[in-house]
Structure formats: C-alpha cells, structure tokens
Scaffold this motif. Structure first.
Motif, short mmCIF file in Angstrom:
data_model
loop_
_atom_site.label_atom_id
_atom_site.label_comp_id
_atom_site.label_asym_id
_atom_site.label_seq_id
_atom_site.Cartn_x
_atom_site.Cartn_y
_atom_site.Cartn_z
N LEU A 284 -66.13 -1.83 32.21
CA LEU A 284 -66.49 -1.06 32.74
C LEU A 284 -68.03 -0.18 32.81
N ASP A 285 -68.30 1.10 33.04
CA ASP A 285 -69.67 1.49 32.61
C ASP A 285 -69.15 3.09 32.09
N PHE A 286 -69.64 2.94 30.79
CA PHE A 286 -70.15 3.91 29.94
C PHE A 286 -71.18 5.22 29.92
N ARG A 287 -70.66 6.40 30.15
CA ARG A 287 -71.95 7.30 30.09
C ARG A 287 -71.44 8.43 28.82
N ARG A 288 -72.71 8.84 28.33
CA ARG A 288 -72.63 9.35 27.12
C ARG A 288 -72.65 10.40 27.69
N VAL A 289 -71.48 11.04 26.64
CA VAL A 289 -70.31 12.45 27.64
C VAL A 289 -70.71 13.48 26.10
N ALA A 290 -71.04 13.33 24.60
CA ALA A 290 -71.25 14.55 24.07
C ALA A 290 -71.74 12.67 22.02
N PRO A 291 -72.45 13.95 21.52
CA PRO A 291 -72.85 13.22 20.20
C PRO A 291 -71.60 13.44 19.53
N CYS A 292 -71.84 12.50 18.20
CA CYS A 292 -70.83 11.75 17.48
C CYS A 292 -70.61 13.56 16.68
N GLU A 293 -69.15 13.21 16.26
CA GLU A 293 -68.27 14.70 15.58
C GLU A 293 -69.48 15.59 14.35
N ASP A 294 -69.90 14.51 13.14
CA ASP A 294 -70.75 15.07 12.42
C ASP A 294 -72.29 14.95 12.82
N SER A 295 -72.51 14.88 14.08
CA SER A 295 -74.11 15.06 13.84
C SER A 295 -74.83 16.23 14.29
N PRO A 296 -76.22 16.66 13.55
CA PRO A 296 -76.55 17.94 13.83
C PRO A 296 -76.77 17.80 14.70
#
Length: 520
Positions: free
Chosen positions: A508-520
């Motif tokens: 596995l090699d994850f890249r961040r694509v979005a904030p958490c849904e309830d993040s400001p």
C-alpha cells in the motif's frame, strides 16, 4: 522449468497400499480434536478406488447442536485452485485455449506493472506463482470478507502492484492471478466462472453438495461456520448471512464442498481415465501434475519426509515423501483449514476439513496420515510426537528470528492526534481510507473493506491500528513520510513480522486526497 514425475519409468518403490487401519486413524482424529479444541472436523480416505474411511466429529457451529456429517459443507479455500485449473484443462482438451496463449488474448484490458510482462505473460504463468509479485500481493482486495471489491477491480489493480523480483525468476505465492485465470476461463468459454465450474467439474463428477458463486445458506443447509479461539474456547467468527455472495476470490479460494464431494473429487484423480469418455485426458492430467515451478524445501520437510523434490504444478504442489510421489494442496481461510493429499503410486489419498483455528492440527494430522500409508508396516509416531516437535520448533527459534513487539502500553489516540495527517487517503489499487476523528477517537476506515475499521493507538512515539473485528488478526503500524512529489505518503507495515502475508500492508502507498468531511 518443468519436471514431470515419471512414475512408470522408475517403477513404484512401494507395494500397493493396503486399506487403512480405521482404528488407528480414529485415534489420531480424536487426539487432534481434543488437543487443538477443534469445533468440527471431517476426514476421509480413498484407497484402491474406493472410499475406505470416513469420520466426522463436532458441530457446524459451537453451541448449535448441529453435528458435522459427510454432507456438511466446508470452505475448502485454496483447494479451489485445482478445480480452477481442471476447468482450464477441460477447455484445453476442448480446443478452446492453450496453456501458452497470452493472457491479453482473452482479457485485452489486462495489465501488469511492467508492459513487457503484460505482453508476454501466458495462461500457464497465472497458475504457478512466478509473476514477480511478492507473496500475497493485493490480497487485501480478497480478504477479509465481505468487501466491495470486484473481479474487474482486481484485474485493474495488477497494473499498480510493483514486482519484488523478476518475472519467472522464482516462486512467490499469489492469489490474484488465480482470479485472473478464472476470468480467462470465462472469456474462453463465453460463460461465467461459476457456471463453468458446475458444468465442467461438479456435474460430471457428481459433486452435488459443492457450492460456487452466490447461494442461499438456508436452501443448501448443513453449512459449517468458521471459528477462532477466544479465551480458550472456539467461537464463531464471520458467520454466513442468509445469502452467501459470489466473492471476487472465488477462483482462488472461494468454493465450498462436503467430505462426500471431496472423496468423489479424489476418486476422479486416482482412477484411470476412461479410454473413450475421459473426464480429463491423460495428457492434461500429466500437465497439471508436472512440476513447473520449483519451491524451497524447508528443513521440516527434509527431516519429517526426506523430501528431495518440491514444486508447483497447475493448482497442485508436487513432492516426494519417503520416496513416494505426493500431489497435494492445503487450504487456509480465517477459521477454516483444509488439506488434500494424493499418493498416486499407492492409489491412495486423504482429505481433512476443519472449521476451527487449526493450522497446527492440520499439520500434525496430515503427517500422521501420510506416514500411515508411506511407511506401511513400520511403527510410526502419533499425534503427540508431531505436536511436541512443533512446540519444540517454536521454543528453539533463533534469537534473530523476528518477533512481535510488546504493544501492551498502547493507549487510544485522541481525536486531535495526527492533526496534520488526518484526511482521506488513496492508494491506486486499494482505494480510499479515512483517517478521521469519530466519537472522540481517531479512526482508520477502509471504504471498500468494512472489516478494516479500527481505532488508532499510540505506542510510545509510534501509531498502530487496533481493528474492531477480533478476526482481523494482523495489526498495522502507521507511518508518514514526504513523497517524491512533495505530497505526504502514508505507509502501513506489520506490527507482528510473522503475520499472514495476505495482509499485504507493504504493497500500500497512500496519498492524501481530501480533508475529513467535518474538517473546517
């Protein structure tokens, strides 16, 4: 490399097998059940073309009161692989495909990570674990079940799984390419894999309790459930629902059969082919049982069996035991362990099906049964002897052997922990996971694999995921690093270095694509 066992040329080194001693096998089965606290087991022997022994013990599910019998349906796990290769062999006999055909001839969208391998990988390469992928690569798309991955997802994912060694260089067990093999068979025949197995294997051999594809648990009935040991007793885990789904792993390890079915399957292989109407030609039998890919011989195999030759055929492992030709395979899924052994020189075979946490039980019982036949007329050790050897092996592991670290000082990470790393992360083959706060905890959730859901725990200056489901028994470390493109990467690795390779966190090699849904 292909090495055929030339049984006729060398002559059989042992006399034809006598019928099994039922009392001796009964004692071994009872000893194994008691010693390893198995909830249920079914054992059968074929000798001289006939069913020579059958035994069942225990229940379908702990506390249910429903006893295991010869019609009880068990997961046979990777014993499925030989059924998949039998379907392919029947298609070869029918002129529908050839073993050396390129995979892309049947699946034009199929891609491996290396374009050269994509062009040159053949049907035969799907079956002998020589692809260059690491052991268990991509298995997180198959297990734990249930999940939302499809066969199309699996075929597409192979382009993103990086090899760990050269194509056709050496053996490394994989499951995904057996899924591909099932799709090749479906494309060549113009029928779904499940229909092919029914038509090419179950129906002609009379295996009427075997199940493939999607089916109703209530309609089939008498279905063994998987168990694991918790607080010293077997409890049901991952129980079947009313509808058992057609899982993407079907061609690699998804078929279920009864003891009665597996005895018919064994008889089909030990019987001489009918000269005018063979279920499978003698040519294809030999191809499936030819050693195509050498495998490492463990010290245990040398010590216990005197093994000098070991390798993979098409869906079968081929070796020698006490000078006798052995064609066999094991099957392993959470809470279900199986083994099937054929000794063609002795016209004998046996099968073991269990619905408990029974890896050691399978190893010990298989060895006792093997020697019952290969060392006929010689006093051989029993269950206690081989159980003690396994315990001794564990106790004498070298200090350098990797061991699981002590993580007992773990504590739940706060919802504010790893604030800079929280968000939605994506791996190109596994898809998206969330690392987000939920009800005061920081949680890791895989969107396509619902059993991979757990709390993030802090252990010193490290982070791990404690899965909610106790049957998911391999925890991962979480680590974060800067990627080549300056975007952060999330990597997973085994907390216990001896964990099953099907938890292929290292791929596995994850890249961040979005904030958490309830993040400001």
């Amino acid at each position: 490399m292909a090495l055929a066992w030339l049984g006729d040329a060398r002559g059989a080194p042992h006399e034809a097998s006598a019928l099994p001693d039922a009392a001796t096998i009964d004692r071994a089965v009872d000893d194994v059940v008691e010693r390893y606290r198995l909830p249920g087991i079914a054992v059968g022997v074929v000798a001289e073309g006939e069913v020579a022994y059958r035994a069942t013990r225990g229940g379908l599910a702990a506390g249910s009161g429903d006893a295991v019998n010869a019609d009880s349906v068990f997961k046979i796990a990777s014993l499925t692989k030989a059924m998949t290769t039998a379907v392919l062999a029947r298609l070869v006999d029918a002129g529908r495909l050839n073993w050396n055909d390129p995979v892309i001839q049947y699946l034009p969208d199929f891609r491996m990570h290396d374009p050269w391998v994509t062009r040159h990988i053949q049907v035969r390469d799907l079956l002998i674990h020589n692809s260059g992928l690491g052991a268990g690569a991509g298995d997180l798309m198959l297990w734990p079940e249930p999940n939302a991955f499809t066969r199309a997802d699996i075929v597409a994912a192979l382009a993103h799984l990086k090899p760990t060694h050269g194509f056709r260089e050496r053996y490394a067990y994989d499951n995904l390419l057996y899924v591909v093999a099932g799709e090749v068979a479906a494309a060549a025949a113009g029928k779904p894999y499940a229909q092919l197995v029914r038509e090419e294997v179950f129906q002609p051999l009379g295996m009427d309790r075997c199940q493939v594809g999607s089916w109703s648990r209530e309609a089939v009935g008498n279905v063994a459930q998987p168990h694991m040991l918790q607080d010293g007793r077997s409890v049901v885990v991952r129980a079947d629902g009313a509808l058992v789904p057609d899982s993407p792993s079907m061609a690699a390890g998804g078929i279920r059969c009864s003891l009665g079915d597996m005895l018919k399957w064994m008889q089909a292989w030990l019987d001489e082919p009918h000269p005018k109407h063979p279920w499978l030609s003698d040519t294809q039998r030999r191809v499936l049982w030819t050693l195509h890919m050498p495998m490492p011989i463990s010290q245990r195999m040398r010590d216990w069996d005197g093994t000098r030759m070991y390798g993979y055929g098409y869906g079968w492992r081929v070796s020698d035991v006490d000078g006798v030709w052995k064609v066999a395979h094991t099957g392993t899924l959470m809470g279900m362990y199986a083994s099937l052994v054929l000794l063609p020189d002795l016209d004998t075979g046996f099968v073991i099906l269990t619905n408990g946490e029974g890896e050691q039980a399978r190893t010990v019982l298989e060895q006792v049964l093997l020697e019952h036949f290969t060392r006929r007329g010689v006093a051989t050790p029993g269950v206690g002897h081989y159980a003690a050897l396994l315990e001794q092996d564990r106790a004498m592991r070298p200090a350098s052997t990797p061991r699981a670290p002590d993580t007992s000082a773990r504590r739940p990470a706060s919802a504010d922990a790893l604030r800079d790393q929280q968000g939605v992360w994506r791996d190109p083959w596994f898809g998206e996971v969330e690392l987000c706060p939920h009800e005061g905890d920081l949680r890791f959730r895989a969107r396509k694999s619902p059993r991979l859901d757990g709390r993030v725990m802090e252990v010193g200056n490290r982070w791990l995921v404690d899965w909610d489901d106790a049957s998911v028994d391999a925890e991962p470390w979480l680590a974060f690093e800067a990627g080549d493109d300056k975007h952060r990467r999330m990597r997973l690795s085994h907390v216990d270095p001896t964990a099953d390779f099907s938890y292929d966190y290292a791929d596995l090699d994850f890249r961040r694509v979005a904030p958490c849904e309830d993040s400001p």
